[in-house]
Design an enzyme around this catalytic site. Structure first.
Site, PDB file in Angstrom:
ATOM      1  N   CYS A   4       0.849  -1.197   0.000  1.00  0.00           N
ATOM      2  CA  CYS A   4       0.000   0.000   0.000  1.00  0.00           C
ATOM      3  C   CYS A   4       0.882   1.244   0.000  1.00  0.00           C
ATOM      4  O   CYS A   4       1.735   1.412   0.881  1.00  0.00           O
ATOM      5  CB  CYS A   4      -0.929  -0.007   1.213  1.00  0.00           C
ATOM      6  SG  CYS A   4      -1.764   1.559   1.480  1.00  0.00           S
ATOM      7  N   CYS A   7       0.696   3.309   3.240  1.00  0.00           N
ATOM      8  CA  CYS A   7       1.377   2.619   4.349  1.00  0.00           C
ATOM      9  C   CYS A   7       2.884   2.796   4.201  1.00  0.00           C
ATOM     10  O   CYS A   7       3.595   2.981   5.197  1.00  0.00           O
ATOM     11  CB  CYS A   7       1.032   1.130   4.356  1.00  0.00           C
ATOM     12  SG  CYS A   7      -0.581   0.755   5.080  1.00  0.00           S
ATOM     13  N   ASP A  30       0.309  16.675  -1.228  1.00  0.00           N
ATOM     14  CA  ASP A  30      -0.078  15.842  -2.364  1.00  0.00           C
ATOM     15  C   ASP A  30       0.945  16.038  -3.483  1.00  0.00           C
ATOM     16  O   ASP A  30       1.383  17.151  -3.767  1.00  0.00           O
ATOM     17  CB  ASP A  30      -1.482  16.221  -2.851  1.00  0.00           C
ATOM     18  CG  ASP A  30      -2.072  15.164  -3.768  1.00  0.00           C
ATOM     19  OD1 ASP A  30      -3.041  14.493  -3.353  1.00  0.00           O
ATOM     20  OD2 ASP A  30      -1.576  15.001  -4.899  1.00  0.00           O
ATOM     21  N   HIS A  46      -3.613   1.072   8.524  1.00  0.00           N
ATOM     22  CA  HIS A  46      -4.292   0.893   7.237  1.00  0.00           C
ATOM     23  C   HIS A  46      -5.789   0.672   7.405  1.00  0.00           C
ATOM     24  O   HIS A  46      -6.230  -0.228   8.113  1.00  0.00           O
ATOM     25  CB  HIS A  46      -3.708  -0.285   6.450  1.00  0.00           C
ATOM     26  CG  HIS A  46      -4.367  -0.422   5.101  1.00  0.00           C
ATOM     27  ND1 HIS A  46      -3.895   0.210   3.979  1.00  0.00           N
ATOM     28  CD2 HIS A  46      -5.495  -1.063   4.724  1.00  0.00           C
ATOM     29  CE1 HIS A  46      -4.695  -0.047   2.959  1.00  0.00           C
ATOM     30  NE2 HIS A  46      -5.673  -0.821   3.381  1.00  0.00           N
ATOM     31  N   ASN A  87     -12.529  10.866  -0.867  1.00  0.00           N
ATOM     32  CA  ASN A  87     -13.133  10.082  -1.942  1.00  0.00           C
ATOM     33  C   ASN A  87     -13.243   8.637  -1.479  1.00  0.00           C
ATOM     34  O   ASN A  87     -12.256   8.060  -1.025  1.00  0.00           O
ATOM     35  CB  ASN A  87     -12.278  10.170  -3.205  1.00  0.00           C
ATOM     36  CG  ASN A  87     -12.234  11.582  -3.757  1.00  0.00           C
ATOM     37  OD1 ASN A  87     -13.251  12.260  -3.788  1.00  0.00           O
ATOM     38  ND2 ASN A  87     -11.061  12.030  -4.182  1.00  0.00           N
ATOM     39  N   HIS A  98      -6.203   3.611   0.731  1.00  0.00           N
ATOM     40  CA  HIS A  98      -5.844   3.801   2.144  1.00  0.00           C
ATOM     41  C   HIS A  98      -6.559   5.095   2.511  1.00  0.00           C
ATOM     42  O   HIS A  98      -6.314   6.142   1.874  1.00  0.00           O
ATOM     43  CB  HIS A  98      -4.316   3.906   2.282  1.00  0.00           C
ATOM     44  CG  HIS A  98      -3.818   4.141   3.675  1.00  0.00           C
ATOM     45  ND1 HIS A  98      -2.831   3.353   4.267  1.00  0.00           N
ATOM     46  CD2 HIS A  98      -4.123   5.089   4.586  1.00  0.00           C
ATOM     47  CE1 HIS A  98      -2.573   3.807   5.479  1.00  0.00           C
ATOM     48  NE2 HIS A  98      -3.342   4.864   5.702  1.00  0.00           N
ATOM     49  N   HIS A 100      -7.959   8.507   3.322  1.00  0.00           N
ATOM     50  CA  HIS A 100      -7.285   9.811   3.398  1.00  0.00           C
ATOM     51  C   HIS A 100      -8.295  10.936   3.215  1.00  0.00           C
ATOM     52  O   HIS A 100      -9.313  10.768   2.550  1.00  0.00           O
ATOM     53  CB  HIS A 100      -6.167   9.933   2.367  1.00  0.00           C
ATOM     54  CG  HIS A 100      -6.582   9.640   0.953  1.00  0.00           C
ATOM     55  ND1 HIS A 100      -6.754   8.357   0.487  1.00  0.00           N
ATOM     56  CD2 HIS A 100      -6.883  10.455  -0.077  1.00  0.00           C
ATOM     57  CE1 HIS A 100      -7.134   8.402  -0.789  1.00  0.00           C
ATOM     58  NE2 HIS A 100      -7.223   9.664  -1.156  1.00  0.00           N
ATOM     59  N   HIS A 102      -8.358  14.876   1.797  1.00  0.00           N
ATOM     60  CA  HIS A 102      -7.678  15.962   1.100  1.00  0.00           C
ATOM     61  C   HIS A 102      -7.985  17.262   1.834  1.00  0.00           C
ATOM     62  O   HIS A 102      -9.153  17.519   2.178  1.00  0.00           O
ATOM     63  CB  HIS A 102      -8.201  16.114  -0.329  1.00  0.00           C
ATOM     64  CG  HIS A 102      -7.981  14.911  -1.206  1.00  0.00           C
ATOM     65  ND1 HIS A 102      -6.973  14.857  -2.149  1.00  0.00           N
ATOM     66  CD2 HIS A 102      -8.631  13.726  -1.297  1.00  0.00           C
ATOM     67  CE1 HIS A 102      -7.040  13.694  -2.790  1.00  0.00           C
ATOM     68  NE2 HIS A 102      -8.030  12.986  -2.290  1.00  0.00           N
TER      69      HIS A 102
HETATM   70  P1  5GP Z   1      -7.706   9.864  -4.283  1.00  0.00           P
HETATM   71  O1  5GP Z   1      -7.858   9.987  -5.774  1.00  0.00           O
HETATM   72  O2  5GP Z   1      -7.533   8.420  -3.890  1.00  0.00           O
HETATM   73  O3  5GP Z   1      -8.775  10.564  -3.503  1.00  0.00           O
HETATM   74  O4  5GP Z   1      -6.386  10.652  -3.909  1.00  0.00           O
HETATM   75  C1  5GP Z   1      -5.112  10.106  -3.960  1.00  0.00           C
HETATM   76  C2  5GP Z   1      -4.146  11.251  -3.959  1.00  0.00           C
HETATM   77  O5  5GP Z   1      -2.853  10.738  -3.703  1.00  0.00           O
HETATM   78  C3  5GP Z   1      -4.066  12.016  -5.291  1.00  0.00           C
HETATM   79  O6  5GP Z   1      -4.403  13.371  -5.087  1.00  0.00           O
HETATM   80  C4  5GP Z   1      -2.610  11.831  -5.717  1.00  0.00           C
HETATM   81  O7  5GP Z   1      -2.071  12.979  -6.335  1.00  0.00           O
HETATM   82  C5  5GP Z   1      -1.916  11.521  -4.407  1.00  0.00           C
HETATM   83  N1  5GP Z   1      -0.716  10.690  -4.555  1.00  0.00           N
HETATM   84  C6  5GP Z   1      -0.594   9.592  -5.330  1.00  0.00           C
HETATM   85  N2  5GP Z   1       0.641   9.063  -5.211  1.00  0.00           N
HETATM   86  C7  5GP Z   1       1.315   9.874  -4.336  1.00  0.00           C
HETATM   87  C8  5GP Z   1       2.645   9.847  -3.816  1.00  0.00           C
HETATM   88  O8  5GP Z   1       3.477   8.978  -4.121  1.00  0.00           O
HETATM   89  N3  5GP Z   1       2.985  10.842  -2.950  1.00  0.00           N
HETATM   90  C9  5GP Z   1       2.100  11.827  -2.584  1.00  0.00           C
HETATM   91  N4  5GP Z   1       2.548  12.762  -1.735  1.00  0.00           N
HETATM   92  N5  5GP Z   1       0.839  11.874  -3.059  1.00  0.00           N
HETATM   93  C10 5GP Z   1       0.445  10.917  -3.920  1.00  0.00           C
HETATM   94 ZN    ZN Z   2      -2.269   1.410   3.657  1.00  0.00          ZN
END
Ligand code: 5GP
Ligand code: ZN
Length: 114
Positions: A4, A7, A30, A46, A87, A98, A100, A102
């Site tokens: 993950c 994680c 991000d 997790h 989301n 995982h 989160h 924003h």
């Molecule tokens: P989701 O689309 O699942 O709501 O958001 C996932 C977020 O994780 C996205 O905004 C994406 O830019 C961010 N993200 C993806 N991979 C990485 C990473 O390796 N490092 C960081 N800091 N953010 C990431």
């Molecule tokens: Zn995780």
């Protein structure tokens, strides 16, 4: 969960720009910001998504929301304003499975929620 991404960030395996951290949660920038200020808040433990939070995790949920205040302060957007988004699942286009939140701000955000 070693496969993950978040994680691996929580364990320090993959680097991220930490904004705030306590025993339960980690917040970092991000990698692909959608606003001038864009951070992610994750539980260190997790959980796939909001759907995985049960009543015994109410303390963790409160900790995640409380961390949003600290993150907003650290980003200097607590007074100008910010949006908190999580989301959950395919229709919401959750891409990292995982839990989160924003934290988005640093500019006037779209008046559309979707
Ligand atoms: P989701 O689309 O699942 O709501 O958001 C996932 C977020 O994780 C996205 O905004 C994406 O830019 C961010 N993200 C993806 N991979 C990485 C990473 O390796 N490092 C960081 N800091 N953010 C990431
Ligand atoms: Zn995780």
């Amino acid at each position: 969960m070693s496969d993950c991404l978040f994680c691996r960030i929580a364990s320090g395996d993959i680097p991220a720009e930490t904004i705030y951290e306590n025993e339960q949660v980690l917040a970092f920038r991000d990698i692909n910001p959608q606003a001038k200020a864009h951070a992610l808040i994750i539980p260190k433990k997790h959980l796939d998504s909001l759907n995985d939070l049960n009543q015994t995790e109410d303390g963790l949920l409160a900790g995640l929301l409380r961390a949003a205040q600290d993150v907003a302060k650290a980003l200097g957007i607590d007074q100008s304003g910010y949006r908190l988004v999580s989301n959950c699942g395919p229709d919401a286009r959750q891409s990292v499975h995982h839990l989160h939140f924003h934290v988005l701000g640093g500019e006037t955000l779209s008046d559309r929620m979707v």
